[in-house]
Design a protein around this motif. Sequence first.
Motif, PDB file in Angstrom:
ATOM      1  N   CYS A  60      45.126  50.946  33.493  1.00 17.05           N
ATOM      2  CA  CYS A  60      44.498  50.855  32.176  1.00 17.05           C
ATOM      3  C   CYS A  60      44.093  52.264  31.773  1.00 17.05           C
ATOM      4  O   CYS A  60      43.738  53.072  32.634  1.00 17.05           O
ATOM      5  CB  CYS A  60      43.234  49.995  32.219  1.00 17.05           C
ATOM      6  N   LEU A  63      38.624  51.715  31.566  1.00 16.84           N
ATOM      7  CA  LEU A  63      38.246  50.674  32.520  1.00 16.84           C
ATOM      8  C   LEU A  63      36.987  49.976  32.013  1.00 16.84           C
ATOM      9  O   LEU A  63      35.889  50.534  32.078  1.00 16.84           O
ATOM     10  CB  LEU A  63      37.990  51.283  33.898  1.00 16.84           C
ATOM     11  N   ASP A 146      46.701  44.612  25.317  1.00 18.69           N
ATOM     12  CA  ASP A 146      45.428  45.181  24.881  1.00 18.69           C
ATOM     13  C   ASP A 146      45.632  45.702  23.459  1.00 18.69           C
ATOM     14  O   ASP A 146      46.374  46.669  23.257  1.00 18.69           O
ATOM     15  CB  ASP A 146      45.024  46.316  25.830  1.00 18.69           C
TER      16      ASP A 146
END
Length: 451
Positions: A60, A63, A146
């Motif tokens: 990612c 985080l 995302d």
Amino acid sequence: MKQIERLESLGLFDARVPRYTSYPTAPVFSTKTGAAFQHEALAGLDPAEAVSVYLHIPFCERLCWFCACRTQGTKTLSPVESYLDALEAELAIVRDTIPEDLRMGRLHWGGGTPTILPPQMIHRLAEAVKRVFPPIQDWEFSVEIDPTMVDRAKIAALAEQGMNRASIGIQDFDPVVQAAIGREQPFDVTRACVDDLRAAGVTSLNTDLVYGLPHQSQARQADTVAKVLTLDPDRVALFGYAHVPWMSKRQKLIDEAALPGDHARHALARLAGARFEAAGMTPIGIDHFAKAEDDLARAQQEGRLRRNFQGYTADDCATLIGLGASSISRLPGGYLQNAPATAAYSQRVAAGILAGTKGHVLTEDDRLRGRAIEMLMCDFRIDRAALERDFGPAASRLDPTHSLVAAQYADYVVMEEGSLSIQPEGKPLTRIIASAYDAYIANGARYSQAS
Ligand SMILES: C=Cc1c2[nH]c(c1C)Cc1[nH]c(c(CCC(=O)O)c1C)Cc1[nH]c(c(C)c1CCC(=O)O)Cc1[nH]c(c(C)c1C=C)C2
Ligand SMILES: C[C@H]1O[C@@H](n2cnc3c(N)ncnc32)[C@H](O)[C@@H]1O
Ligand code: SF4
């Protein structure tokens, strides 16, 4: 006594029990079951049956503090590029192990954040998977997205590779809550992502929400739910926040004083659930909602709802092949988890060894209890006749547990012709009741709050 106090007196807020995405659960897995088992199980797969494939991307760019998923932060693509080399190495070993004409019915990319991959890496990875697992005609390809880490070019690349389902992370739209979990995500960015996914041909869209986060209130929750409904999702997952800072170190950044108390947390779940139902969505299992015409609602209606490592699913493939660091496979004889750390995983596959390091070979008793627990989690009912069809006289082994559960939760369960059903008011107790059927529950593993 009020309903909630009666549930509380039965341990609703004290119990720490598994989520039962498998039985036995991952903490039971041991190194006694590893790559040798994996080799034998993969080699023995029946090519006539399409398999599901799960691929884990443990990276990612940000985080989020609340997150308990296995992932690491990175600001550059170089570790991601090396990870794709490792995935290709794993795929080559798997290709040399499985029967030649094995096909793929479903592919899921999860994480972490699969949309950290730029378009050319999306193409490279999807093509590598399809070379080893040619998809069947009407396969499904779902991706966790995302909204702050994706653009039209990435969505176009995924769609070109066949993505027809997507799941976006939302968690909460309130700026105060977002600040408290280290996750900024404007509504208009999320809205644009949803529009782009729909335009790209995604027919089933899921949104993930979490209740029990710091600073959540009834008013904020109502506002988040209203915003989510304007996105018109086909499915909603409403997870209870699992505060497990001993497992997920980044959760130490969460201000525990700002977490809602047990009653407030329960009320948040009730409020969101009531709004989704009022909007016409069907509750699915313990933490999902779906439009009546969505496959998940139809599966529940028809008794086909299942539970696997990704949560609730209408997937009927018996075999799930997990690729990547920490992924879990469900093979005909049992479960197997790949090396959890990216470095250890990469070293193994670079050395030409299958990545499985921990697992569990299923006994007949595991299968019986596992099916009973899955029935509770999916249908709130253990169908005695169905268990007898599958397991014969062994099904009676659970009778003492049925009696125990029926006595202990007398106000919330009924027994009819040997089948045990949880009543609607007893649904918050489902994980606790399921744990009564778990023969490994006393093994010392620590779990999150049950509701
Ligand atoms: C909703 C999605 C989540 C998945 N896992 C978690 C979430 C929030 C986080 C989570 N996973 C486990 C726990 C602790 C036990 C519990 O509270 O139930 C939490 C908070 C257990 C667990 N589940 C899986 C693994 C590998 C583990 C950890 C066991 C260990 O290594 O000690 C399987 C699993 N669950 C999810 C995924 C994506 C996954 C496997 C890749 C979903
Ligand atoms: C994959 C999904 O898992 C959920 N998720 C991630 N971490 C947690 C946690 N600690 N508790 C509950 N849900 C969580 C998020 O909703 C994410 O989108
Ligand atoms: S919630 Fe998603 S983006 Fe945030 S840390 Fe977890 S996997 Fe990464």
